[in-house]
Each structure stands twice: as C-alpha cells, then as structure tokens.
Design an enzyme around this catalytic site. Structure first.
Site, mmCIF file in Angstrom:
data_model
loop_
_atom_site.group_PDB
_atom_site.id
_atom_site.type_symbol
_atom_site.label_atom_id
_atom_site.label_comp_id
_atom_site.label_asym_id
_atom_site.label_seq_id
_atom_site.Cartn_x
_atom_site.Cartn_y
_atom_site.Cartn_z
ATOM 1 N N CYS A 1 0.848 -1.135 -0.014
ATOM 2 C CA CYS A 1 0.041 0.131 0.082
ATOM 3 C C CYS A 1 0.833 1.334 -0.020
ATOM 4 O O CYS A 1 0.931 2.178 0.858
ATOM 5 C CB CYS A 1 -0.929 -0.077 1.296
ATOM 6 S SG CYS A 1 -1.902 -1.476 1.298
ATOM 7 N N GLU A 2 1.720 1.587 -1.055
ATOM 8 C CA GLU A 2 2.426 2.601 -1.308
ATOM 9 C C GLU A 2 2.478 3.117 -2.736
ATOM 10 O O GLU A 2 2.715 1.855 -3.464
ATOM 11 C CB GLU A 2 3.717 2.339 -0.695
ATOM 12 C CG GLU A 2 4.006 1.850 0.648
ATOM 13 C CD GLU A 2 4.456 3.024 1.360
ATOM 14 O OE1 GLU A 2 4.741 4.190 0.945
ATOM 15 O OE2 GLU A 2 4.370 2.825 2.751
#
Ligand code: LLP
Length: 417
Positions: free
Chosen positions: A342-343
């Site tokens: 999640c980046e």
C-alpha cells in the site's frame, strides 16, 4: 549471460525458470553459481596474491553465496557484527575480514576482536579511541586502517555517493594525517592500512583513478613520517549495466593500482566489490496477479512488492523486466509493473512494453545485489525464497519465511494490564 531464452523460455543456466517457480513458488530469487564465479574471476585474474578481494557482504549475504565466495578465495568486507557471524557460519575466516561502517558499537568491536578480525576500517577519531580502549581492556592489539574520504565526485545517485566532503563516511583528507599520527601513538593499535570507498554503481574509471591518486600520495607521505602503512584498500563501487549503460572494464584500473603499488613497494592492495560480483547473477521471479487497465495507465499487479526488492522505490532504480515465457506474436501493452504493497512507490517499472497476463511469470533482472538483503516484512509479507542453480541442478538456499515466524517474539499484554 546465465539467464537466457532457449526458444521462448527463460533458463537459469540449464534450469527452466518456470519449473523453479512451480516448485518453490513466487516471489523467488534465483542466483547462478556460474555467473557469480565468472564475475569473481573477472577481478581475481587481474589481482595476484598478496593482493586481496574482500567481497562486500551487504550486497548478498546468503550463506550459500558467502560459502561459494570463501571457496573461491574471497575475504569479506562487513558492516556489522551480524555480518561477521554470517561469514563465520558460512565457513569464512575472521582473519580475512575487514570491518567497515560508521557506527560500530562497543559490543561489535569486542566481538570482532574476540574472533580475530583481519582489520577495522575506522571511520572517525572517536571510533579509534573506542577501539583502543576495548583492545586495551582485553590486552590485545587491534589491526586498524583509517577510512579516508578522498572528496571525489563519484557521479552516482546521491543516496549511494559516499566519497564527498558532505557525506557522513570516513575521515576528511584534510584531517587524515593528524588522525593517523594519533593512531600511531595508541599502544593497542597496529596501524597497518589506509582505505576509502567513494560510492556505489560507478560506471566510469575516472573517479576511481582520482581517488587512487590521492590515496597513494597519502600512503607515501605517512611512510615518510614513519607510519608504516602495509595495505591500501580502495573499496568497492564498481557499477554494472542495468539498462543500456556501457560495462565498466576493471582490468586497466586494477593494473594501474598495481603499478602504483609497485612504485611504493611492499604495499598490499585490497578491494571490496559487492554489486559487480552478484548483481547480474540473480533475478527475482514474480507472478502477475492482475492486469488492471486504466484510463491513463495500465497496470500489471505482481505478487512481489517493494518489501522484496526495494531499489526502484528507494532510488528510482531501473531494472529490466522480462517475460519468463515469451508470447511471440501477442501484442505488447504499455504497462506499469507494480506490487501489492500500500504505497504508490511500490513499483518495479514504469511504462514497460510487455505482453503478460494473469498467471504469467516475469523476471526482474539484475536482482542479485541489494535485492534480498534489503528486503523487509512490510505489510506482514514473508520474505521470498532463494535458489542457486548450478548447471541443470538447483538448491534451495533459503526457504520462504513461514508466516508465523513474522510475529515470533511478539507478546500481547496480560489481561490485567
Ligand atoms: N565497501 C564499503 C565500505 C561500502 O560501503 C560498500 C557499499 C561496498 C564496499 C560495496 O559497494 P559495491 O561494490 O556493491 O558498489 N543499496 C544500494 C547500494 C549501497 C552501497 C553501500 N555501500 C543499491 O541498491 O544500489
């Protein structure tokens, strides 16, 4: 070289990459024994004894890699007590190890002395005093070299340039002579060397030659003062082509160093190559989970993430991405290859032309150096498995991390808390 297509299928030496991925799962690092050996020979053939090559363990510290290199005659460059323990576990000898790093702790210095470390590459005046104190308390003499910052521009990524005045590494050239004089007075130190390391992924010989010029002058000056430097360690930093860069030929540079050393006489030379030994000897295989077309961009979502291979996210580093099975005749799409973390920085390549779909395997090339060693468990993702191929055989050299091991050692609060 060791990762090539036979017709439409990629092979690691004589092992089909698809078979390895089926057997061991993905993401999977695959290293070639032949490639590591050939890379080593590129240096070794120009570097007769007593000169020494100390492989930089941080590039790839798997025990099988270290053991292979020890068998090829390598010494090792380490930056932590942990790396020393790994070298010893892999069959290396402490006497063949140089200990670099700006922040050596009290415990690490004591451990290295107990093991009989070959040399400390000392990075500050304060570290020198600390090593003296610990060596004195043990009643031993510590072999030391001082890491000097030759202030040359390595023309590489700012995060991996280390030889400029503005960097935290080494002792400034302007202060070096004073620090050497101080070292020579300390009774439990044997000041035997000078060293430098100007940065990593350097692709032109000039910065190395500039640094060498300054270091040889320093050694000669010190000897005139009666400080008997017996070895000069010029560090690592030799770049490899990741995209279309020209290969750095090390032969001439290595010859030049030896000529200069011969002029001074009685000077053993050392180098600390890391990336150039293992970088192109490894790939990371990942599986396409989803193809996600968008109005501005199309994405290939793969099962490896920035936690497995951090270089693109951290340095915007380029790694070629190739299909493990080529679908000749199928139209390529313009895609971003991204991971599940999640980046937004979790990517392996932007705007690549690939004809891959769900379930296909991709090989991220040149992943042998600073790949697995920089991996983390971010997003509670177990670290990948590692395999080394040798001809048509393959050995699992690190098992995929079991999920439960990720919270081993964690404790929840008791109910009364
Ligand atoms: N010696 C010292 C003291 C070093 O600090 C390094 C690397 C080496 C030798 C080995 O350098 P090499 O031959 O591998 O270039 N994580 C970055 C690279 C960091 C290098 C740090 N020092 C990357 O992925 O590009």
């Amino acid at each position: 070289m060791s990762f090539q297509y036979k017709e439409t299928e990629m092979f690691a030496e004589d092992c089909a990459v698809t078979d390895l991925a089926k057997k061991h799962g993905t993401p999977l690092f695959i290293y070639s024994k032949a490639a590591i050996t050939a890379n080593w020979e590129q240096f070794a053939k120009h570097w007769p004894a007593p000169n020494k090559l100390c492989y930089a363990v941080k590039a790839n510290s798997n025990l099988a890699v270290l053991n292979l290199l020890a068998r090829l005659g390598a010494g090792f460059d380490i930056v932590s007590g942990g790396e020393l323990a790994r070298v010893l576990a892999a069959g290396g000898k402490a006497a063949d190890v140089v200990f670099s790093g700006v922040g050596k702790s009290h415990d690490e210095i004591a451990y290295a002395l107990d093991q009989g470390i070959g040399c400390f590459n000392v990075e500050s005046a304060a570290e020198l005093e600390r090593i003296q104190e610990i060596a004195a308390s043990k009643g031993v003499t510590a072999p030391v070299s001082l890491r000097v910052n030759p202030d040359v521009d390595a023309q590489t990524h700012p995060y991996i340039a280390t030889g400029l005045k503005a960097n935290k590494f080494g002792i400034a050239m302007s202060e070096a002579r004073d620090v050497f004089r101080r070292a020579a007075q300390l009774p439990n130190l044997n000041v035997c060397g000078a060293d430098c390391h100007i940065g990593s992924q350097i692709l032109t010989p000039q910065p190395f030659l500039d640094a060498a010029e300054r270091m040889f002058t320093l050694v000669s000056d010190l000897r005139q003062e009666g400080i008997q430097i017996t070895h000069l360690d010029m560090g690592g930093g030799f770049g490899i082509p990741y995209q279309h860069e020209d290969k750095l030929e090390v032969g001439n540079y290595l010859q030049t160093l030896q000529q200069k050393a011969a002029e001074l006489g009685n000077l053993k030379l050392m180098l600390e190559p890391g990336r150039s030994i293992v970088g192109n000897a490894g790939i990371m295989v990942t599986k396409v989970e989803y193809y996600k077309p968008g109005s501005e961009k199309n994405f290939l979502l793969v099962d490896a993430g920035m936690n497995d291979l951090l270089r693109p996210a951290l340095y915007n580093a380029y790694h070629a991405i190739q299909p493990v099975v080529r679908h000749d005749g199928v139209d390529e799409q313009l895609v971003d290859v991204v991971g599940p973390v999640c980046e937004t920085g979790d990517f392996f390549g932007h705007a690549r032309h690939l004809a891959a779909q769900e379930g296909d395997l991709l090989a991220v090339m040149n992943a042998g150096a600073y790949g697995f060693t920089m991996a983390s468990n971010y997003n509670t993702r177990p670290r990948a498995a590692e395999v080394m191929v040798h001809g048509d055989s393959a050995t699992l050299i690190r098992e995929r991390e079991p999920l439960e091991s990720l919270w081993q050692g964690e404790h929840i609060l008791g109910e009364s808390v």
